[in-house]
Design a protein around this motif. Sequence first.
Motif: not given
Length: 289
Positions: A87-98
Amino acid sequence: MGRIGVEEAVVALKLKEASNWWHDVNESPLWQDRIFHILAALYGLVAVVALVQLIRIQLRVPEYGWTTQKVFHFLNFLVNGVRGLVFVFRRDVQNLHPEIAQHILLDMPSLAFFTTYALLVLFWAEIYYQARAISTDGLRPSFFTINAVVYIIQIAMWLILWWKYIPVLVILSKVFFAGVSLFAALGFLLYGGRLFLMLQRFPVESKGRRKKLQEVGYVTTICFLCFLVRCIMMCFDAFDKAADLDVLDHPVLNLIYYLLVEILPSTLVLFILRKLPPKRGVTQYHPIR
């Protein structure tokens, strides 16, 4: 306009304002960050409590090695710590690919949460069977087999999604989580309920028996409701896009969901099971082999 018409107009206006509030919060990057940081802080707090309790137990009974109680608190620390970091890095997680990487980071703590509380069901089942002079030899192999099957099925679905993104498989994965949660809820109802009824029929009236009866009753109720709510919410998540928990623009829904199914239950269970074991002479202590 009559009185009834005015009242209907007022109700409609209030509903519209509530809808606008919900939409405004969900669409606001500032509120998204605030809510996800609140979730991260709450998970971090639960992780610290579990770690402190684990250390206290180790200092009290270092000679027993990795007991069920110690493993339970360690897994609580691990699950809540990882969830807090996500949750701290939620935005980074949401942008992960694949995209499958996002599902793994969001779903793996849920699998570990299932294992953590399935361990509690195992412990209660062992106590119940031992009290009734029934062999417990098959309980631990069953515990490890069930967990292995759950992880293998989920990992297989992740690998398929990594190879080729299939939308129906994403839905199937969420339905599978719902089924696992229902299975855990029924496990608590079965063995927690059995142990509660057995303690209730126990002939000796003592303060210790009453406390153990309350402990089992409270934890059974909390965990049953926790996994049942998770099951219902995951079904909505699978079939209703508006209830999707894997997107940034549903922070209020995420806050409600994770408070109900992980943070609040973990906090209550850790509080109820806060009692430290006696230093020596414990016969009912079972190390994990």
